[in-house]
Design a protein around this motif. Sequence first.
Motif, short mmCIF file in Angstrom:
data_model
loop_
_atom_site.label_atom_id
_atom_site.label_comp_id
_atom_site.label_asym_id
_atom_site.label_seq_id
_atom_site.Cartn_x
_atom_site.Cartn_y
_atom_site.Cartn_z
N ASP A 60 0.82 -1.21 0.00
CA ASP A 60 0.00 0.00 0.00
C ASP A 60 0.86 1.26 0.00
O ASP A 60 0.36 2.36 0.15
CB ASP A 60 -0.90 0.00 1.24
CG ASP A 60 -0.11 -0.09 2.54
OD1 ASP A 60 1.08 -0.46 2.49
OD2 ASP A 60 -0.67 0.21 3.60
N ARG A 61 2.17 1.10 -0.17
CA ARG A 61 3.06 2.26 -0.08
C ARG A 61 3.52 2.73 -1.45
O ARG A 61 3.86 1.92 -2.30
CB ARG A 61 4.31 1.89 0.75
CG ARG A 61 4.07 2.00 2.23
CD ARG A 61 4.44 0.73 2.95
NE ARG A 61 3.58 0.61 4.14
CZ ARG A 61 3.89 1.14 5.31
NH1 ARG A 61 5.03 1.75 5.49
NH2 ARG A 61 3.04 1.02 6.30
N ILE A 62 3.52 4.03 -1.63
CA ILE A 62 3.99 4.59 -2.89
C ILE A 62 5.13 5.57 -2.60
O ILE A 62 5.02 6.41 -1.70
CB ILE A 62 2.83 5.31 -3.63
CG1 ILE A 62 1.77 4.26 -4.03
CG2 ILE A 62 3.33 6.05 -4.86
CD1 ILE A 62 0.54 4.81 -4.68
N TYR A 63 6.23 5.40 -3.29
CA TYR A 63 7.39 6.28 -3.12
C TYR A 63 7.62 7.04 -4.43
O TYR A 63 7.59 6.44 -5.50
CB TYR A 63 8.64 5.48 -2.78
CG TYR A 63 8.54 4.73 -1.47
CD1 TYR A 63 8.99 5.30 -0.29
CD2 TYR A 63 7.97 3.46 -1.42
CE1 TYR A 63 8.89 4.62 0.92
CE2 TYR A 63 7.86 2.78 -0.22
CZ TYR A 63 8.32 3.36 0.95
OH TYR A 63 8.21 2.68 2.13
N LEU A 64 7.85 8.33 -4.31
CA LEU A 64 8.07 9.16 -5.50
C LEU A 64 9.50 9.66 -5.52
O LEU A 64 10.10 9.90 -4.48
CB LEU A 64 7.14 10.38 -5.48
CG LEU A 64 5.65 10.14 -5.34
CD1 LEU A 64 4.93 11.47 -5.16
CD2 LEU A 64 5.11 9.41 -6.56
N LEU A 65 10.04 9.82 -6.71
CA LEU A 65 11.33 10.50 -6.85
C LEU A 65 11.04 11.81 -7.58
O LEU A 65 10.55 11.81 -8.70
CB LEU A 65 12.30 9.62 -7.66
CG LEU A 65 13.69 10.22 -7.89
CD1 LEU A 65 14.44 10.41 -6.58
CD2 LEU A 65 14.52 9.32 -8.81
N LEU A 66 11.32 12.92 -6.88
CA LEU A 66 10.95 14.23 -7.41
C LEU A 66 12.18 15.12 -7.54
O LEU A 66 13.08 15.06 -6.72
CB LEU A 66 9.99 14.95 -6.46
CG LEU A 66 8.71 14.22 -6.05
CD1 LEU A 66 7.99 15.05 -5.01
CD2 LEU A 66 7.81 14.01 -7.26
N ARG A 67 12.15 15.95 -8.57
CA ARG A 67 13.23 16.94 -8.71
C ARG A 67 12.65 18.30 -8.28
O ARG A 67 11.65 18.73 -8.81
CB ARG A 67 13.70 17.00 -10.15
CG ARG A 67 14.86 17.93 -10.34
CD ARG A 67 15.76 17.44 -11.43
NE ARG A 67 17.15 17.56 -11.00
CZ ARG A 67 18.16 17.16 -11.73
NH1 ARG A 67 17.97 16.58 -12.87
NH2 ARG A 67 19.39 17.33 -11.30
#
Length: 354
Positions: free
Chosen positions: A56-63
């Motif tokens: 249920d976990r979502i990880y984002l990579l953001l600039r």
Amino acid sequence: MADSIEPIHFKFRWLDDEGNTTSLLRKSASYDGCVLQLDDTLIPVDAIADVQIRWDRIYLLLRTESGDWVKPGFAVSGQGLKEMQHAINALRREALIRQERRRLMEQGDLVSLREQECRYCRATILLSGLPETPQVYCEVCDSLFTTDASAEQQSLEQQYRICDECGMYSQPRKFTTFYFYFLFVIYGIWNKTTVRCPACMRGESWKMLLGNTPGLIGLPFSVVQLYRSYSPRSVQGPMRGLDDANIRLRKGKIDPALDDYEKLMDAQPINAGIKYNIGTGLVQKQEFQHAQRVFEMSLDDCGNYWPALQGLLATLEQQGKTVETEAVRQLWQLDDGEPTGNELQDDVTPKDRQ
Ligand SMILES: [Zn+2]
Ligand SMILES: [Zn+2]
């Protein structure tokens, strides 16, 4: 620019560095194809470089505007999860295809655009320029699957991936470390949730059991976790022996572990994950040349298997093979400064991983 869609509404909770939710209250979020709104944080889709999903976990990579990378994680609850995963995959697909089209157009080679849908999370996996292999790796849900697999093989493969805790190909499950401590008038609860394999659960479960004995409240919980780490579900079928091999390897019993992996390879001749584990064992033995060959074999099974690619690059570097390193980087189109997914992997992974 991304296309707007019928907005999806869902509830979420932010995750801290330990992978725990930061509050009991769920916050509102929405996604309309252009902007992801998480409470009062607005994230334009174009700022999302990568996405990873674990349960249920979502990880984002953001600039960020200043050019730094940030990696927020959040847990989606209830109904919204499936829809959200779907939408996130759609946005990732658009961004990837756009990027890939641009790259191939610049090279005047649009015909070689090759993609595959992940069997499990439906994310688009780009395979342009890579050799065709029997297996494909999905960076989003971290699964490794054989394209031409029987139904039985498919359900087996779905359970296996790299353990966030020890970095071995194994059968990780969500695992909560829970300590209740009681010291005269001071008491407290400490817990953290990670995704780890049964081998990694075992040591922690025993520690938890001992740590919880004086407190008693955490005790039933510890017993359940300990049972899960030894449950027979994890040791049956053609992958029988994988946990034991991984445990041996981690204890430094490298030769017996390598023997176990050889046996597993007889039952699973095409499996990039098992070969990856063998490669890591050989790295521990400092047999870099041998390890290099095994990582290459892993990539023969699965041409886009990032863990093996990282292993291969590390062993080439150890041997000072700069020409080969450059050739590998070119073949897999690794540009300096571009996110490769490892950045996000590091964040999903607890800091204490060796
Ligand atoms: Zn996937
Ligand atoms: Zn593990």
